[in-house]
Design a protein around this motif. Structure first.
Motif, PDB file in Angstrom:
ATOM      1  N   ARG A  28       8.205 -28.664  44.530  1.00 19.37           N
ATOM      2  CA  ARG A  28       9.467 -28.269  45.168  1.00 19.37           C
ATOM      3  C   ARG A  28      10.336 -27.472  44.205  1.00 19.37           C
ATOM      4  NH1 ARG A  28       9.171 -33.559  47.355  1.00 19.37           N
ATOM      5  NH2 ARG A  28      10.538 -34.316  45.690  1.00 19.37           N
ATOM      6  N   GLY A  29      10.334 -27.895  42.940  1.00 14.66           N
ATOM      7  CA  GLY A  29      11.115 -27.162  41.948  1.00 14.66           C
ATOM      8  C   GLY A  29      10.614 -25.747  41.761  1.00 14.66           C
ATOM      9  N   LEU A  30       9.280 -25.577  41.801  1.00 14.09           N
ATOM     10  CA  LEU A  30       8.713 -24.239  41.661  1.00 14.09           C
ATOM     11  C   LEU A  30       9.114 -23.359  42.831  1.00 14.09           C
ATOM     12  CD1 LEU A  30       6.844 -22.299  40.147  1.00 14.09           C
ATOM     13  CD2 LEU A  30       4.925 -23.267  41.429  1.00 14.09           C
ATOM     14  N   PHE A  37       6.978 -17.709  45.725  1.00  9.13           N
ATOM     15  CA  PHE A  37       5.898 -18.690  45.760  1.00  9.13           C
ATOM     16  C   PHE A  37       5.462 -18.975  47.195  1.00  9.13           C
ATOM     17  CE2 PHE A  37       4.169 -23.045  45.488  1.00  9.13           C
ATOM     18  CZ  PHE A  37       3.190 -22.830  44.533  1.00  9.13           C
ATOM     19  N   GLY A  38       6.418 -19.210  48.075  1.00 14.77           N
ATOM     20  CA  GLY A  38       6.082 -19.469  49.469  1.00 14.77           C
ATOM     21  C   GLY A  38       5.403 -18.278  50.129  1.00 14.77           C
ATOM     22  N   ALA A  39       5.864 -17.050  49.797  1.00 15.86           N
ATOM     23  CA  ALA A  39       5.235 -15.849  50.360  1.00 15.86           C
ATOM     24  C   ALA A  39       3.791 -15.723  49.899  1.00 15.86           C
ATOM     25  CB  ALA A  39       6.035 -14.615  49.957  1.00 15.86           C
ATOM     26  N   ALA A  40       3.530 -16.096  48.643  1.00 18.03           N
ATOM     27  CA  ALA A  40       2.162 -16.013  48.123  1.00 18.03           C
ATOM     28  C   ALA A  40       1.241 -16.983  48.863  1.00 18.03           C
ATOM     29  CB  ALA A  40       2.153 -16.316  46.626  1.00 18.03           C
ATOM     30  N   ILE A  41       1.741 -18.192  49.131  1.00 17.03           N
ATOM     31  CA  ILE A  41       0.942 -19.155  49.894  1.00 17.03           C
ATOM     32  C   ILE A  41       0.658 -18.618  51.295  1.00 17.03           C
ATOM     33  CG2 ILE A  41       0.962 -21.456  50.930  1.00 17.03           C
ATOM     34  CD1 ILE A  41       2.542 -22.429  48.536  1.00 17.03           C
ATOM     35  N   ALA A  42       1.688 -18.058  51.932  1.00 19.88           N
ATOM     36  CA  ALA A  42       1.508 -17.494  53.268  1.00 19.88           C
ATOM     37  C   ALA A  42       0.491 -16.359  53.255  1.00 19.88           C
ATOM     38  CB  ALA A  42       2.844 -17.000  53.809  1.00 19.88           C
ATOM     39  N   ALA A  43       0.534 -15.508  52.225  1.00 22.13           N
ATOM     40  CA  ALA A  43      -0.407 -14.388  52.127  1.00 22.13           C
ATOM     41  C   ALA A  43      -1.842 -14.892  52.002  1.00 22.13           C
ATOM     42  CB  ALA A  43      -0.048 -13.505  50.935  1.00 22.13           C
ATOM     43  N   ILE A  44      -2.047 -15.945  51.215  1.00 21.67           N
ATOM     44  CA  ILE A  44      -3.391 -16.506  51.053  1.00 21.67           C
ATOM     45  C   ILE A  44      -3.891 -17.076  52.378  1.00 21.67           C
ATOM     46  CG2 ILE A  44      -4.723 -18.327  49.922  1.00 21.67           C
ATOM     47  CD1 ILE A  44      -2.886 -17.953  47.475  1.00 21.67           C
ATOM     48  N   VAL A  45      -3.023 -17.807  53.063  1.00 17.09           N
ATOM     49  CA  VAL A  45      -3.410 -18.387  54.354  1.00 17.09           C
ATOM     50  C   VAL A  45      -3.763 -17.298  55.359  1.00 17.09           C
ATOM     51  CG1 VAL A  45      -2.557 -19.702  56.336  1.00 17.09           C
ATOM     52  CG2 VAL A  45      -2.066 -20.491  54.015  1.00 17.09           C
ATOM     53  N   ILE A  46      -2.954 -16.250  55.415  1.00 15.66           N
ATOM     54  CA  ILE A  46      -3.219 -15.148  56.351  1.00 15.66           C
ATOM     55  C   ILE A  46      -4.519 -14.441  56.011  1.00 15.66           C
ATOM     56  CG2 ILE A  46      -2.392 -12.872  57.088  1.00 15.66           C
ATOM     57  CD1 ILE A  46       0.461 -13.988  56.841  1.00 15.66           C
ATOM     58  N   PHE A  47      -4.761 -14.210  54.723  1.00 16.91           N
ATOM     59  CA  PHE A  47      -6.002 -13.543  54.311  1.00 16.91           C
ATOM     60  C   PHE A  47      -7.213 -14.380  54.687  1.00 16.91           C
ATOM     61  CE2 PHE A  47      -9.407 -12.810  51.243  1.00 16.91           C
ATOM     62  CZ  PHE A  47      -9.594 -11.443  51.372  1.00 16.91           C
ATOM     63  N   VAL A  48      -7.172 -15.669  54.407  1.00 17.45           N
ATOM     64  CA  VAL A  48      -8.294 -16.542  54.741  1.00 17.45           C
ATOM     65  C   VAL A  48      -8.485 -16.595  56.255  1.00 17.45           C
ATOM     66  CG1 VAL A  48      -9.125 -18.925  54.681  1.00 17.45           C
ATOM     67  CG2 VAL A  48      -8.077 -17.921  52.637  1.00 17.45           C
TER      68      VAL A  48
END
Length: 352
Positions: A28-30, A37-48
């Motif tokens: 949560r702190g990160l 950080f949240g956008a990067a997670i979303a990008a990975i999910v969308i790519f997969v």
């Protein structure tokens, strides 16, 4: 002895929940500290997701197809993110990409000039537009939304009026026949392995923007002006200079995108860039920029542009109707706005 063994055996079990809580707290702190950080997670999910739905999406050619339009969007998203962090908007940026391309093409063809002369002339034009936007916003205290909206319509009108008056057409072509085009093509439109050189320009813009925002005094000024302009002025921040530089930076980015377009296709048209300004803002917001200014990330804005590009290119490959792209884009924007506001509130609460 047996009692002691029982106690020692229970300790790992009792220590596990605090460990998990500590890890969750660090996560949560990160997220609070790094808006991308949240956008990067979303990008990975969308790519997969698109890779599973359409295997062609993850191929070399599929990735190149995503990165090609994303690169120019990403360049603008970086500049627009810096401007938004500074608390301002530029609705003229989209049309200015087309204006810059037209100035290059018209100067070259109408004056029989070297292509590089046209490129420099359009750079001067773009800087002038950025200066006008910045000075007017700072001097008049009017919302940048209004000033740049007016500039957008003025540029739009000039694009049509000047181009049709000089050429009797809405498209200016043929610049590939003029001196300097080959070297300009190597800089702005070359490719290797299916990837355009615009990808390198995008990476360079992102790195430069991240350094400026995170490693320089000017970057601190930008965040201060966007967070509280009056407070920043009271402690000696040159608010007017910061605003003007940010608007000029957005204009220069629009110029660069214009050159990447006009040199690649050896032509320019009056409709280029119309409506694209909203895409730039959407990419920045998806990447973590607040609409109220004072917070955001240029790396996040680049990731936001990547998300935009993946959704745009991935939907047809996955068999989804392309007409739904705007719907999904609006939904992503809405979610991003709520997430950004929640993160900002948590960050303010953590700072108290």
């Amino acid at each position: 002895m047996s009692g002691g063994a029982a106690v020692s055996a229970e300790r790992p079990a009792s220590a596990a929940p605090p460990l998990r809580r500590a890890r969750a707290g660090r996560l949560r702190g990160l997220i609070l500290r790094r808006s991308e950080f949240g956008a990067a997670i979303a990008a990975i999910v969308i790519f997969v997701g698109f890779s599973l739905a359409a295997p062609a999406f993850a191929t070399r050619q599929g990735i190149a197809n995503v990165l090609d339009p994303t690169a120019t969007l990403g360049i603008m998203a970086v500049a627009v993110a810096l401007l938004m962090i500074g608390g301002e908007f530029d609705l003229s940026a989209g049309v200015l990409t087309g204006s810059s391309a037209l100035v290059t093409a018209l100067v070259v063809t109408q004056l029989n000039a070297n292509v590089w002369f046209g490129i420099l002339a359009s750079l001067g034009f773009a800087i002038l537009v950025g200066l006008i936007n910045g000075v007017l916003v700072h001097r008049t205290r009017l919302p940048s939304f209004i000033i740049t909206l007016a500039m957008m319509f003025m540029l739009w009108g000039l694009n049509y009026a000047v181009t049709t008056a000089l050429t009797d057409q809405v498209t200016v072509g043929g610049i590939a026949d003029y001196l300097g085009y080959d070297s300009a093509h190597a800089v702005f439109a070359s490719s290797a392995g299916g990837f355009q050189v615009s990808l390198l320009w995008w990476i360079g813009a992102t790195v430069l923007g991240a350094i400026v925002l995170g490693r320089t005094r000017f970057g601190n000024w930008v965040a201060a002006v966007g967070g509280n302009a009056r407070g920043a002025l009271a402690v000696g921040v040159p608010v007017g200079r910061v605003r003007i530089v940010l608007f000029v930076g957005t204009a220069v980015a629009a110029w660069l995108v214009g050159q990447l377009t006009v040199i690649r296709y050896a032509s320019a048209t009056v409709t280029t860039g119309i409506g694209a300004e909203f895409n730039f803002i959407i990419a920045a917001v998806i990447g973590g920029c607040l609409l109220i200014g004072g917070a955001g990330s240029v790396v996040g804005a680049s990731i936001g542009a990547l998300i935009f590009g993946m959704v745009q290119q991935g939907m047809p490959l996955a068999g989804l109707p392309s007409e739904l792209f705007k719907f999904f884009l609006g939904a992503i924007l809405l979610v991003a706005v709520f997430v950004n506001l929640a993160v900002a509130r948590r960050a303010r609460g953590a700072g108290r």
